[in-house]
Design a protein around this motif. Structure first.
Motif, PDB file in Angstrom:
ATOM      1  N   GLN A  63      -2.385   0.706   4.589  1.00 28.58           N
ATOM      2  CA  GLN A  63      -1.291   0.712   5.419  1.00 28.58           C
ATOM      3  C   GLN A  63      -1.783   0.143   6.988  1.00 28.58           C
ATOM      4  O   GLN A  63      -2.974   0.168   7.320  1.00 28.58           O
ATOM      5  CB  GLN A  63      -0.721   2.077   5.868  1.00 28.58           C
ATOM      6  N   GLU A  64      -0.689  -0.496   7.855  1.00 32.51           N
ATOM      7  CA  GLU A  64      -1.119  -1.081   8.922  1.00 32.51           C
ATOM      8  C   GLU A  64      -1.186  -0.058  10.139  1.00 32.51           C
ATOM      9  O   GLU A  64      -1.746  -0.161  11.056  1.00 32.51           O
ATOM     10  CB  GLU A  64      -0.035  -2.381   9.357  1.00 32.51           C
ATOM     11  N   HIS A  65      -0.216   1.189   9.930  1.00 27.11           N
ATOM     12  CA  HIS A  65      -0.289   2.090  10.829  1.00 27.11           C
ATOM     13  C   HIS A  65      -0.790   3.403  10.275  1.00 27.11           C
ATOM     14  O   HIS A  65      -0.376   3.797   9.161  1.00 27.11           O
ATOM     15  CB  HIS A  65       0.930   2.232  11.390  1.00 27.11           C
ATOM     16  N   ILE A 125      -5.606  -7.074  14.225  1.00 26.14           N
ATOM     17  CA  ILE A 125      -4.867  -6.317  12.978  1.00 26.14           C
ATOM     18  C   ILE A 125      -5.639  -5.000  12.800  1.00 26.14           C
ATOM     19  O   ILE A 125      -6.836  -4.936  12.322  1.00 26.14           O
ATOM     20  CB  ILE A 125      -4.863  -7.283  11.844  1.00 26.14           C
ATOM     21  N   TYR A 126      -4.903  -3.943  12.461  1.00 25.23           N
ATOM     22  CA  TYR A 126      -5.594  -2.812  11.944  1.00 25.23           C
ATOM     23  C   TYR A 126      -5.207  -2.508  10.526  1.00 25.23           C
ATOM     24  O   TYR A 126      -4.194  -2.823  10.049  1.00 25.23           O
ATOM     25  CB  TYR A 126      -5.259  -1.485  12.642  1.00 25.23           C
ATOM     26  N   CYS A 127      -6.179  -1.855   9.769  1.00 25.06           N
ATOM     27  CA  CYS A 127      -5.953  -1.571   8.414  1.00 25.06           C
ATOM     28  C   CYS A 127      -6.583  -0.079   8.095  1.00 25.06           C
ATOM     29  O   CYS A 127      -7.600   0.189   8.367  1.00 25.06           O
ATOM     30  CB  CYS A 127      -6.927  -2.744   7.406  1.00 25.06           C
TER      31      CYS A 127
END
Length: 62
Positions: free
Chosen positions: A9-11, A51-53
């Motif tokens: 997920q990104e969050h 961008i976080y993963c």
């Protein structure tokens, strides 16, 4: 048989939500391990944004 379930997920709150839904249906005795990882990548060469993963792998017995 040992199985894995992958989550990405990104969050972090979204990851928590989908993992909790999966874990609610899993018998605690079958849970072997959970691996967690965070990756941060630049959006592109020109942007200071990242961008976080957030990812996790649940290892369990079927």
């Amino acid at each position: 048989m040992i199985q894995v379930k992958l989550f990405d997920q990104e969050h972090e709150k979204d990851l928590e939500k989908v993992m909790n839904r999966f874990l609610e249906r899993l018998d605690e005795k079958k849970l072997l391990d959970i691996k967690y990882n965070i990756a941060a990548l630049p959006e592109d060469d020109e942007s200071p944004e990242q961008i976080y993963c957030f990812s996790a792998m649940v290892i369990y017995r079927k």
